[in-house]
Design a protein around this motif. Structure first.
Motif, mmCIF file in Angstrom:
data_model
loop_
_atom_site.group_PDB
_atom_site.id
_atom_site.type_symbol
_atom_site.label_atom_id
_atom_site.label_comp_id
_atom_site.label_asym_id
_atom_site.label_seq_id
_atom_site.Cartn_x
_atom_site.Cartn_y
_atom_site.Cartn_z
ATOM 1 N N GLN A 176 25.304 116.595 5.494
ATOM 2 C CA GLN A 176 25.633 115.943 4.226
ATOM 3 C C GLN A 176 24.431 115.226 3.617
ATOM 4 O O GLN A 176 24.344 115.090 2.393
ATOM 5 N N ASP A 177 23.514 114.778 4.482
ATOM 6 C CA ASP A 177 22.333 114.098 3.951
ATOM 7 C C ASP A 177 21.151 115.045 3.766
ATOM 8 O O ASP A 177 20.007 114.599 3.578
ATOM 9 N N GLY A 178 21.404 116.369 3.839
ATOM 10 C CA GLY A 178 20.387 117.349 3.480
ATOM 11 C C GLY A 178 19.483 117.824 4.594
ATOM 12 O O GLY A 178 18.553 118.603 4.359
ATOM 13 N N ARG A 179 19.732 117.393 5.837
ATOM 14 C CA ARG A 179 18.888 117.831 6.947
ATOM 15 C C ARG A 179 19.360 119.183 7.471
ATOM 16 O O ARG A 179 20.569 119.414 7.602
ATOM 17 N N PRO A 180 18.428 120.091 7.818
ATOM 18 C CA PRO A 180 18.825 121.384 8.375
ATOM 19 C C PRO A 180 19.603 121.192 9.677
ATOM 20 O O PRO A 180 19.289 120.316 10.481
ATOM 21 N N ILE A 181 20.610 122.011 9.879
ATOM 22 C CA ILE A 181 21.402 121.964 11.106
ATOM 23 C C ILE A 181 20.714 122.818 12.167
ATOM 24 O O ILE A 181 20.380 123.980 11.930
ATOM 25 N N GLU A 182 20.497 122.229 13.332
ATOM 26 C CA GLU A 182 19.856 122.939 14.437
ATOM 27 C C GLU A 182 20.894 123.311 15.486
ATOM 28 O O GLU A 182 21.798 122.525 15.787
ATOM 29 N N ARG A 183 20.764 124.507 16.031
ATOM 30 C CA ARG A 183 21.651 124.948 17.095
ATOM 31 C C ARG A 183 20.828 125.717 18.131
ATOM 32 O O ARG A 183 19.879 126.436 17.776
ATOM 33 N N SER A 184 21.189 125.564 19.377
ATOM 34 C CA SER A 184 20.449 126.198 20.468
ATOM 35 C C SER A 184 21.128 127.484 20.888
ATOM 36 O O SER A 184 22.335 127.500 21.151
#
Length: 401
Positions: A176-184
């Protein structure tokens, strides 16, 4: 009291925790005998890995449900320190892959059991990489990326790549605050292209290689968000501890093990060596006596601070309330331990004179190893700046703190 006895006296975990410290200490002669080979071949030999895995030293933080020890963090640090006294590269691989194995708590139990259910089930990964993407599909992800610094990858059966999560059109998904979502993304080591780049000065035996995949399909069940509460499936307090902080604490323990082993070796040398142009043993020098006393105080103070900060954060995890102050203390303690350890090793190396430069003696490898520990992000002196920002009431980088 020997340094190993002191370690055992500090074990606060269950009986199985003390057993693991005993196992690590009992393995020390075997690890130490292999240390020159580890350094020369730049990896842990298969015969040693088989013994380490058989002793459960690659399952220290794997949940009980999947056959692991699920050690309390303070006990985990004492196991790692004990191994580091024999060989830092071995301890580094064990600590690094142990923290990676905390992923088991965030996976479907069947997947976790597939990856970690065997004593030889080892997961390794490097830090996030710019450009690494996981493009969503109906039943998983298409993964493309290249990563560095995968310590322990030569013993690993599985690797993970930390990726930016993307929609089908390649657009990054954001919070929501614009940061890319990281997933492993987890995949078998055999699915990756491994590049041997680990030609280095210290921690030579860690086999910290690069790895890459291109358009590799990863089922959704083989992915997770690191430290993501919504993904956590195993309720133990251990898995409320930040993986980033567990890496930091483990590396601090490794540095202390290197320092204690170097100091112990110098004590033996001081009792038998008369310096060139000298008349008395090193042990009779008031300067050497002071250096030894100060060095041991540095190690004990740093170890006490590290164990206490980890214990406090562990209590916070048990109570589901880890505070920012506890995070800051653990960050201080781990970084402080690394730098105090380096200072002790440097002092003992210099005090040993020309003896220290020969590969047949333990000093030069430990000097290289402890300085390599200080070079990675968990040992960077700038981390004290972040702690200072916290003390001043500012808003530091929360991930690093």
């Amino acid at each position: 009291m020997t340094s190993d006895t002191a370690l055992l006296a500090q074990v606060t975990g269950p009986e199985s925790g003390a057993d693991m410290v005993h196992r690590a200490i009992d393995m020390n002669p075997i690890i130490a005998a292999a240390a020159p080979r580890i350094d020369a071949e730049r990896e842990i030999p298969e015969d040693l890995f088989a013994q380490l895995a058989g002793a459960g030293l690659y399952q220290l933080l794997v949940p009980h449900a999947f056959g692991g020890s699920e050690l309390d963090p303070p006990v985990f640090l004492q196991v790692v320190e004990a191994v580091a006294k024999a060989d830092a590269s071995t301890a580094w691989c064990i600590a690094q892959t142990a923290v990676c194995s905390m992923a088991a708590a965030y996976l479907d139990p069947a997947v976790a059991r597939e990856i970690f259910g065997s004593p030889r089930g080892v997961l390794a990964w490097g830090p996030p990489s710019l450009g690494a993407k996981a493009i969503a599909t109906p039943d998983g992800y298409r993964v493309t990326g290249a990563w560095k610094f995968a310590s322990g990858s030569r013993q690993a059966t599985w690797l993970a790549g930390h990726c930016t999560l993307c929609d089908a059109d390649g657009a990054p998904r954001t919070t929501q605050d614009g940061r890319p979502i990281e997933r492993s993304m987890l995949f078998r080591r055999t699915a990756a292209t491994i590049t041997d780049v680990w030609h280095v000065v210290g921690l030579r035996g860690t086999g910290t290689d690069n790895y890459a995949v291109s358009d590799l399909f990863v089922p959704a069940a083989y992915s997770f968000g690191r430290d993501a509460v919504e993904d956590r499936q195993y309720p133990s307090a251990l898995y409320r501890m930040s993986m980033f902080h567990m890496f930091a604490a483990g590396f601090g323990a490794i540095a202390l093990g290197i320092a204690q082993a170097t100091l112990d070796a110098f004590i033996q040398l001081a009792r038998s060596k008369t310096p060139m142009l000298g008349k008395n043993l090193l042990s009779e020098s008031s300067l050497v006596q002071s250096q030894l006393g100060h060095g041991q105080a540095q190690i004990l103070a740093a170890r006490t601070f590290l164990l206490q900060s980890v214990h406090d954060m562990w209590e916070g995890a048990v109570g589901s309330n880890i505070t920012l102050g506890q995070r800051a203390a653990m960050r201080m303690a781990s970084t402080y331990a690394i730098h105090q350890a380096r200072d002790v090793v440097n002092t003992m190396y210099h005090a040993a004179g020309a003896t220290a430069v020969f590969e047949s003696n333990p000093y030069e490898r430990r000097l290289r190893d402890v300085n390599a520990v200080t070079q990675q992000i968990q040992g960077h002196y700038s981390l004290f700046e972040i702690v200072g920002q916290h003390l001043l009431g500012m808003s530091p980088n929360f991930k690093l703190l």
